[in-house]
Design a protein around this motif. Structure first.
Motif, PDB file in Angstrom:
ATOM      1  N   SER A 553       0.820  -1.214   0.000  1.00  0.00           N
ATOM      2  CA  SER A 553       0.000   0.000   0.000  1.00  0.00           C
ATOM      3  C   SER A 553       0.854   1.264   0.000  1.00  0.00           C
ATOM      4  N   LEU A 554       2.134   1.123   0.359  1.00  0.00           N
ATOM      5  CA  LEU A 554       3.024   2.283   0.402  1.00  0.00           C
ATOM      6  C   LEU A 554       3.717   2.531  -0.938  1.00  0.00           C
ATOM      7  N   LEU A 555       3.556   1.625  -1.881  1.00  0.00           N
ATOM      8  CA  LEU A 555       4.195   1.758  -3.185  1.00  0.00           C
ATOM      9  C   LEU A 555       3.209   2.321  -4.205  1.00  0.00           C
ATOM     10  N   SER A 556       3.712   3.274  -5.000  1.00  0.00           N
ATOM     11  CA  SER A 556       2.884   3.826  -6.067  1.00  0.00           C
ATOM     12  C   SER A 556       2.856   2.867  -7.251  1.00  0.00           C
ATOM     13  N   GLU A 557       1.958   3.121  -8.201  1.00  0.00           N
ATOM     14  CA  GLU A 557       1.901   2.296  -9.403  1.00  0.00           C
ATOM     15  C   GLU A 557       3.197   2.377 -10.184  1.00  0.00           C
ATOM     16  N   GLN A 558       3.803   3.576 -10.224  1.00  0.00           N
ATOM     17  CA  GLN A 558       5.067   3.745 -10.936  1.00  0.00           C
ATOM     18  C   GLN A 558       6.183   2.940 -10.273  1.00  0.00           C
ATOM     19  N   GLU A 559       6.172   2.881  -8.947  1.00  0.00           N
ATOM     20  CA  GLU A 559       7.199   2.113  -8.239  1.00  0.00           C
ATOM     21  C   GLU A 559       7.020   0.618  -8.459  1.00  0.00           C
ATOM     22  N   LEU A 560       5.770   0.146  -8.443  1.00  0.00           N
ATOM     23  CA  LEU A 560       5.504  -1.265  -8.737  1.00  0.00           C
ATOM     24  C   LEU A 560       5.916  -1.605 -10.174  1.00  0.00           C
ATOM     25  N   GLN A 561       5.686  -0.671 -11.068  1.00  0.00           N
ATOM     26  CA  GLN A 561       6.055  -0.880 -12.472  1.00  0.00           C
ATOM     27  C   GLN A 561       7.577  -0.999 -12.595  1.00  0.00           C
ATOM     28  N   TRP A 562       8.312  -0.144 -11.858  1.00  0.00           N
ATOM     29  CA  TRP A 562       9.781  -0.217 -11.902  1.00  0.00           C
ATOM     30  C   TRP A 562      10.251  -1.569 -11.383  1.00  0.00           C
ATOM     31  N   LEU A 563       9.690  -2.023 -10.254  1.00  0.00           N
ATOM     32  CA  LEU A 563      10.098  -3.294  -9.668  1.00  0.00           C
ATOM     33  C   LEU A 563       9.820  -4.448 -10.617  1.00  0.00           C
ATOM     34  N   ASN A 564       8.651  -4.467 -11.234  1.00  0.00           N
ATOM     35  CA  ASN A 564       8.322  -5.534 -12.171  1.00  0.00           C
ATOM     36  C   ASN A 564       9.232  -5.509 -13.394  1.00  0.00           C
TER      37      ASN A 564
END
Length: 593
Positions: A553-564
């Motif tokens: 919940s603390l990660l933005s969509e952009q951050e999740l996209q970077w991780l993936n």
């Protein structure tokens, strides 16, 4: 002399004999190295503190050790019971070394240090800090030569060629670039003391310093010749032949001071004050004009060429595969509660050693479980190491030396049940890592300007970490390399394409846990607009980042996209090097979330 108290007595006895009231012992050697050969570990011998940075000052009846935030916890532990006071540099109310000396010493006192181990710049800072006090300073003695009776001998390991297939530029090309820079500075001579610069310039490597493939030497360039000061009996035959073919004059290691003393009058000598010892500067006659400037080799070495980068990419693929095998093993063994930090370190070394090109670690592995993870430069030992339990966090910071590169990677692993605080801290560190990794910056930007990009997610919550965010990395050389960094250590050089730098924000809670996530990144060209040229950071390190501790919940969509996206790169790069259970594990942990 088995105790620190006994060693301090021996040192103070020698101080009294030579009428010295304060003796200063820095961490360095005559080459101002961060990591030093055993012969030069005098500060550790006299204090028991083994961190790579710190200065000990011994008076007649008290002593203090100054170090930075990376070592506050370690310093407190190692200095306990020694009578040496830990001085936490930068903390409110902590005196500087100069302030402390002025406060503690009587007028006309004598302050001494070994001029071989104190740089010109460091000595000037010390002198400025006691400006106005009527102290005498002496730097022509080595008190440890008498007090340290079982001092290790000077290293004399073989010096060998860096294999030609891995070398990015020939020795002669490097010499030509140095001479061109000397001509621009209008100097006749250039003194180089830094061991990694010398190893890089001469395309040689050694093992005089643990984990650092360097050898003790000096280099003196002139318009007519290049002199290398190293005992030639140490140089392997093929390397000796290559040096001769390049016209290199070989001189005894100890001949450098004499040759500096014999430089022609009115000649121009360039030397870097931050990496040249007082001993060598004092050897230069007053008739020689000294030009103080960094060696051009330092910047040339930091900017990796295409060949070096290509080899580094392959090196990081193999090293990443080793990290995958370790991580899978950890997943299997941790629930049993039957492995400790030292055994983990040994397992990692064994896995890396399966690579025939592996030459050894690039620094002592930091394997810190639970509270030990909060010690930034922790080193596990048999008598004190923790057993890894199926709960909490495990921080593993390690690296390898290969002829085609140097690696440095930190991963923090979930060992089982986690607290909300552990999850929040882990996620915050990843957010900080991503914030820096995705930064676009303009040509001419300094590393210290990017430091806040990593810290911003933490600063927003009133949190921080007590170390730099990133450092340069050598090419089969020192794992810490200047002249650039992301932090305040080196601030005089803008970031340029080809430079390597780590991205390693962290979070440390004393007696609880530590978190750090680290990748090596390459500075690369990005876009050019009407407003100028812009650069970006590209990851070289390839290994999964544990997603189990994340508070999503603390990660933005952009951050999740970077991780993936990063995990897709890891999966595609490492899959051809893995098989069976290792490959299946990689595919599982890098699946998109």
């Amino acid at each position: 002399m088995n105790t620190i108290m006994e060693r301090l007595v021996a040192l103070r006895t020698e101080m009294a004999r030579q009428q010295i009231d304060a003796w200063v012992i820095p961490s360095s050697d005559p080459h101002q190295s961060e990591y030093v050969a055993d012969h030069w570990t005098g500060r550790a011998w006299a204090s028991g503190f083994t961190g790579s940075a710190g200065t000990l000052i011994v008076l007649k009846d008290q002593a203090g050790l100054w170090t930075d935030g990376r070592y506050f916890i370690q310093g407190k532990q190692q200095l306990e019971g020694t009578g040496i006071e830990l001085m936490r540099e930068g903390n409110p109310g902590v005196p500087t070394m100069g302030e402390w000396l002025v406060e503690q010493l009587d007028a006309e006192s004598t302050i001494g240090f070994d001029g071989q181990t104190m740089s010109v710049a460091a000595a000037r800072r010390l002198e400025k800090s006691i400006e106005g006090a009527s102290f005498q300073i002496t730097c022509d003695k080595d008190l440890l030569a008498q007090a340290w009776t079982d001092r290790p001998a000077m290293p004399a390991e073989p010096v060998f060629s860096h294999a030609e297939r891995y070398v990015g530029k020939t020795r002669d090309d490097k010499f030509a670039a140095v001479r061109e820079a000397m001509a621009q500075k209008k100097v006749d001579h250039l003194l180089i003391s830094t061991l990694d610069d010398i190893a890089w310039l001469f395309n040689l490597r050694g093992s005089d310093v643990a984990c650092n493939p360097v050898f003790l030497a000096y280099a003196l360039f002139s318009r007519e010749k290049v002199s290398l000061y190293v005992n030639d009996s140490r140089i392997e035959a093929d390397a000796l032949a290559a040096l001769t073919a390049s016209g290199v004059e070989l001189r005894a290691y100890d001949a450098i001071a004499e040759d500096l003393a014999n430089l022609p009058a009115d000649s121009q000598l360039q030397l870097p004050p931050a990496t040249t010892s007082c001993w060598l500067k004092n050897a230069v006659p007053a008739s020689v004009n000294i030009v103080e400037a960094a060696s051009p080799s330092t910047l040339h070495k930091a900017i990796k060429n295409t060949k070096e980068i290509d080899f580094m990419r392959e090196c990081h693929r193999r090293d990443g595969a080793a990290i995958v095998r370790l991580s899978r093993w950890l997943d299997e063994i941790t629930p049993t509660g039957r492995v400790n930090e030292v055994e983990l370190d040994n397992k990692l070394q064994a896995i890396r050693s399966e690579d025939p090109l592996y030459k050894g670690p690039s620094f002592p592995t930091i394997a810190g479980y639970a509270a030990n993870g909060a010690i930034c430069h922790y080193r596990a030992e048999e008598k004190t190491c923790l057993t890894i339990k199926p709960k909490g966090l495990l921080l593993v910071d390690s690296g390898g030396q290969y002829p085609d590169g140097t690696t440095d990677i930190t991963r923090t692993f979930s060992c089982g049940e986690l607290t909300d605080e552990e999850k929040r801290d882990y996620t915050l560190v990843l957010k900080s890592h991503i914030n820096l990794a995705t930064t676009r910056f303009k040509k001419g930007t300094y590393g210290i300007q990017l430091d806040m990009m990593a810290r911003q997610p933490m600063w927003a919550l009133g949190m921080d970490y007590n170390h730099g965010t990133g450092h340069g990395v050598g090419y089969f050389l020192n794992v810490h390399e200047g002249p650039h960094s992301i932090g305040a250590k080196w601030v005089d050089t803008p970031l340029e394409p080809g430079m390597l730098v780590t991205n390693e924000p962290g979070m440390y809670r004393d007696n609880k846990h530590g978190v750090r996530i680290e990748n090596i990144m390459r500075v690369s060209e990005d876009i050019t607009t009407e407003f100028g040229e812009f650069y970006k950071l590209e990851h070289l390190t390839l290994a999964p980042i544990d997603t189990r501790p994340l508070e999503r919940s603390l990660l933005s969509e952009q951050e999740l996209q970077w991780l993936n996206s990063y995990h897709q790169d890891v999966r595609e790069a490492l899959s051809p090097l893995l098989s069976g259970d290792d490959l299946a594990w990689l595919q599982k942990v890098t699946a998109a979330i």
